[in-house]
Motif scaffolding. Structure first.
Motif, mmCIF file in Angstrom:
data_model
loop_
_atom_site.group_PDB
_atom_site.id
_atom_site.type_symbol
_atom_site.label_atom_id
_atom_site.label_comp_id
_atom_site.label_asym_id
_atom_site.label_seq_id
_atom_site.Cartn_x
_atom_site.Cartn_y
_atom_site.Cartn_z
ATOM 1 N N ALA A 170 46.371 70.509 11.516
ATOM 2 C CA ALA A 170 45.382 71.324 11.160
ATOM 3 C C ALA A 170 45.603 72.685 10.388
ATOM 4 C CB ALA A 170 44.439 71.691 12.561
ATOM 5 N N ASP A 171 46.752 73.322 11.070
ATOM 6 C CA ASP A 171 47.196 74.601 10.269
ATOM 7 C C ASP A 171 47.951 74.395 8.946
ATOM 8 O OD1 ASP A 171 46.601 75.925 12.413
ATOM 9 O OD2 ASP A 171 48.364 76.287 13.573
ATOM 10 N N ASN A 172 48.506 73.553 8.628
ATOM 11 C CA ASN A 172 49.072 73.093 7.510
ATOM 12 C C ASN A 172 48.108 72.836 6.168
ATOM 13 O OD1 ASN A 172 51.587 73.341 8.147
ATOM 14 N ND2 ASN A 172 52.046 71.309 8.365
ATOM 15 N N ILE A 173 46.653 71.972 6.713
ATOM 16 C CA ILE A 173 45.598 71.733 5.963
ATOM 17 C C ILE A 173 44.991 73.164 5.533
ATOM 18 C CG2 ILE A 173 43.496 70.674 5.841
ATOM 19 C CD1 ILE A 173 44.716 68.318 7.557
ATOM 20 N N LYS A 174 44.962 73.876 6.506
ATOM 21 C CA LYS A 174 44.370 75.249 6.342
ATOM 22 C C LYS A 174 45.053 75.865 5.481
ATOM 23 C CE LYS A 174 42.542 75.826 11.102
ATOM 24 N NZ LYS A 174 42.631 76.495 12.566
ATOM 25 N N LYS A 175 46.284 76.092 5.497
ATOM 26 C CA LYS A 175 47.248 76.762 4.685
ATOM 27 C C LYS A 175 47.174 76.096 3.067
ATOM 28 C CE LYS A 175 50.689 77.622 8.083
ATOM 29 N NZ LYS A 175 51.855 77.338 8.605
ATOM 30 N N PHE A 176 47.079 74.929 3.028
ATOM 31 C CA PHE A 176 46.825 74.073 1.836
ATOM 32 C C PHE A 176 45.442 74.616 1.123
ATOM 33 C CE2 PHE A 176 44.698 70.412 0.055
ATOM 34 C CZ PHE A 176 45.201 70.223 -1.047
ATOM 35 N N ILE A 177 44.394 74.681 1.866
ATOM 36 C CA ILE A 177 43.117 75.278 1.274
ATOM 37 C C ILE A 177 43.233 76.617 1.001
ATOM 38 C CG2 ILE A 177 40.659 75.579 2.121
ATOM 39 C CD1 ILE A 177 40.924 73.336 4.087
ATOM 40 N N ASN A 182 41.804 79.939 -2.377
ATOM 41 C CA ASN A 182 41.572 81.424 -2.061
ATOM 42 C C ASN A 182 40.277 81.513 -1.235
ATOM 43 O OD1 ASN A 182 42.659 84.067 -2.202
ATOM 44 N ND2 ASN A 182 41.345 84.618 -3.980
ATOM 45 N N VAL A 183 39.957 80.279 -0.855
ATOM 46 C CA VAL A 183 38.747 80.464 0.528
ATOM 47 C C VAL A 183 39.644 80.629 1.787
ATOM 48 C CG1 VAL A 183 36.919 79.147 1.460
ATOM 49 C CG2 VAL A 183 37.312 79.072 -1.114
ATOM 50 N N HIS A 184 38.956 81.747 2.454
ATOM 51 C CA HIS A 184 39.567 82.232 3.579
ATOM 52 C C HIS A 184 39.053 81.359 4.668
ATOM 53 C CE1 HIS A 184 40.610 84.178 7.346
ATOM 54 N NE2 HIS A 184 41.756 84.762 6.540
ATOM 55 N N ILE A 185 40.084 80.480 5.443
ATOM 56 C CA ILE A 185 39.904 79.914 6.775
ATOM 57 C C ILE A 185 40.740 80.197 7.623
ATOM 58 C CG2 ILE A 185 41.442 77.877 5.715
ATOM 59 C CD1 ILE A 185 39.417 76.016 7.504
ATOM 60 N N GLY A 186 40.720 80.722 8.830
ATOM 61 C CA GLY A 186 41.512 81.278 9.574
ATOM 62 C C GLY A 186 42.513 80.569 10.417
ATOM 63 N N LEU A 187 43.780 81.085 10.283
ATOM 64 C CA LEU A 187 45.029 80.463 10.919
ATOM 65 C C LEU A 187 45.117 81.435 12.201
ATOM 66 C CD1 LEU A 187 47.216 80.147 7.835
ATOM 67 C CD2 LEU A 187 46.093 78.248 9.170
ATOM 68 N N PRO A 188 46.045 80.858 13.062
ATOM 69 C CA PRO A 188 46.317 81.544 14.434
ATOM 70 C C PRO A 188 47.186 82.915 14.091
ATOM 71 C CG PRO A 188 46.637 79.307 14.565
ATOM 72 C CD PRO A 188 46.295 79.264 13.412
ATOM 73 N N GLY A 189 46.762 84.037 14.860
ATOM 74 C CA GLY A 189 47.541 85.039 14.634
ATOM 75 C C GLY A 189 47.270 86.089 13.250
ATOM 76 N N GLN A 282 52.793 83.829 5.073
ATOM 77 C CA GLN A 282 52.215 83.120 4.307
ATOM 78 C C GLN A 282 50.842 83.514 3.647
ATOM 79 O OE1 GLN A 282 52.349 79.165 6.528
ATOM 80 N NE2 GLN A 282 54.145 78.648 5.199
ATOM 81 N N SER A 283 50.185 84.573 4.139
ATOM 82 C CA SER A 283 49.094 85.117 3.827
ATOM 83 C C SER A 283 49.516 86.099 2.522
ATOM 84 C CB SER A 283 48.426 86.153 4.654
ATOM 85 O OG SER A 283 48.040 85.317 5.946
ATOM 86 N N PHE A 284 50.820 86.205 2.671
ATOM 87 C CA PHE A 284 51.291 87.029 1.052
ATOM 88 C C PHE A 284 51.484 85.933 -0.228
ATOM 89 C CE2 PHE A 284 51.786 90.094 4.529
ATOM 90 C CZ PHE A 284 51.499 91.068 3.813
ATOM 91 N N HIS A 285 51.403 84.651 0.207
ATOM 92 C CA HIS A 285 51.493 83.863 -1.004
ATOM 93 C C HIS A 285 50.169 83.362 -1.319
ATOM 94 C CE1 HIS A 285 56.050 82.957 -0.707
ATOM 95 N NE2 HIS A 285 55.800 83.605 0.200
ATOM 96 N N HIS A 286 50.153 83.241 -2.687
ATOM 97 C CA HIS A 286 48.944 82.758 -3.201
ATOM 98 C C HIS A 286 49.367 82.232 -4.666
ATOM 99 C CE1 HIS A 286 44.805 82.778 -4.725
ATOM 100 N NE2 HIS A 286 45.252 83.348 -5.844
#
Length: 289
Positions: A170-177, A182-189, A282-286
């Protein structure tokens, strides 16, 4: 579990069709020895156990349905619904999916239910009978041997992106999205307000702009309440400070370092802490769309 009981089969063709309909069930019991109908063997292999008995019984998992929050799509609704969203994460899979990967995708759907710009949906593909949604799978070059396949459709982008991470989580799919749309979907932390600043910071090339974003993050940190969120905010701010001090390569180098540490022999608690730090970095990567 629910039980589907069918009468004895009258022909090898009928046997094959019924077997394929329960290809993803846990148990298959046929009225005649399987050796009599070779075509049923391929359907039962690996997934089903065949026994000779007086009835054909299929134990069908009740959770083998669309996950909560996943919108089922077909050839009539696909374009109509997807076009209404900034991004749409769609899983192409068997008609009645279940298992670890399905559960992970369900977590994405749950996390996305408060994100108005993101649609999470499923296309259930059948390779028997009327072959429902096989046309959609063909349109997007999805092979059934690769199921499940997640495609991300982004408004303004002609072709969908394909999730290709080796770990279907789930986390990897969220990062992918997040990375692709550039649509925000929360990741742990992670904290959404800081994620947005981090994305702008990573894209900015002007030093003054980066400094202004750092001040914005510092002010936001000052106004953050709750011990956990304050600690998280501190990580964002310190990352930005070090990036300004050590250069643009700091974030990528730090990400590699923390990822390496996370693979070592550490406690579960420490591993979770490391993963949250990885999520922030990874939030600093776009990627530009």
């Amino acid at each position: 579990m629910s039980t589907l009981i069918l009468p004895p089969f009258r022909s090898p063709y009928e046997t094959s069709i019924c077997a394929r309909r329960v290809l993803h069930t846990e148990k298959c019991i046929v009225t005649t020895p399987c050796s009599k109908y070779p075509d049923i063997l391929s359907s039962c292999q690996n997934n089903l156990s065949c026994e000779s008995t007086s009835l054909f019984t299929a134990q069908i998992r009740e959770d083998a349905i669309n996950c909560k929050g996943c919108v089922p799509l077909d050839i009539f609704t696909f374009d109509k619904i997807i076009s209404k969203f900034k991004a749409a994460a769609i899983k192409f899979d068997v008609a009645y999916p279940y298992g670890t990967k399905h559960d992970e995708f369900a977590k994405v759907a749950e996390a996305a239910h408060t994100v108005p710009d993101l649609l999470v949906g499923e296309v259930g593909v059948k390779d028997y009978g009327e072959k429902e949604n096989a046309d959609l799978a063909e349109r997007y070059k999805v092979n059934k041997d690769d199921f499940p396949v997640v495609k991300l459709f982004v408004a303004g982008v002609s072709e969908p992106y394909t999730f290709s991470d080796s770990e279907f989580t789930a986390d990897n799919i969220k990062k992918f999205i997040r990375t692709k749309s550039n649509v925000h979907i929360g990741l742990p932390g992670c904290l959404e307000a800081f994620d947005k600043i981090a994305a702008k910071f990573s894209q900015a090339s002007d030093l003054d702009v980066k400094k202004a974003l750092l001040r914005e993050a510092e002010d936001l940190w000052d106004n953050t309440t709750g011990r956990a969120d304050q600690k998280t905010a501190e990580v964002y701010v310190k990352t930005m400070r070090k990036a300004l001090d050590k250069g643009d390569d700091f974030v990528s180098n730090e990400l590699k370092r923390v990822q390496s540490l996370a693979k070592g022999k550490i406690t579960k608690e420490k591993k979770e802490e490391m993963q949250q730090r990885i999520n922030i970095l990874q939030s600093f990567h776009h990627e530009e769309l």
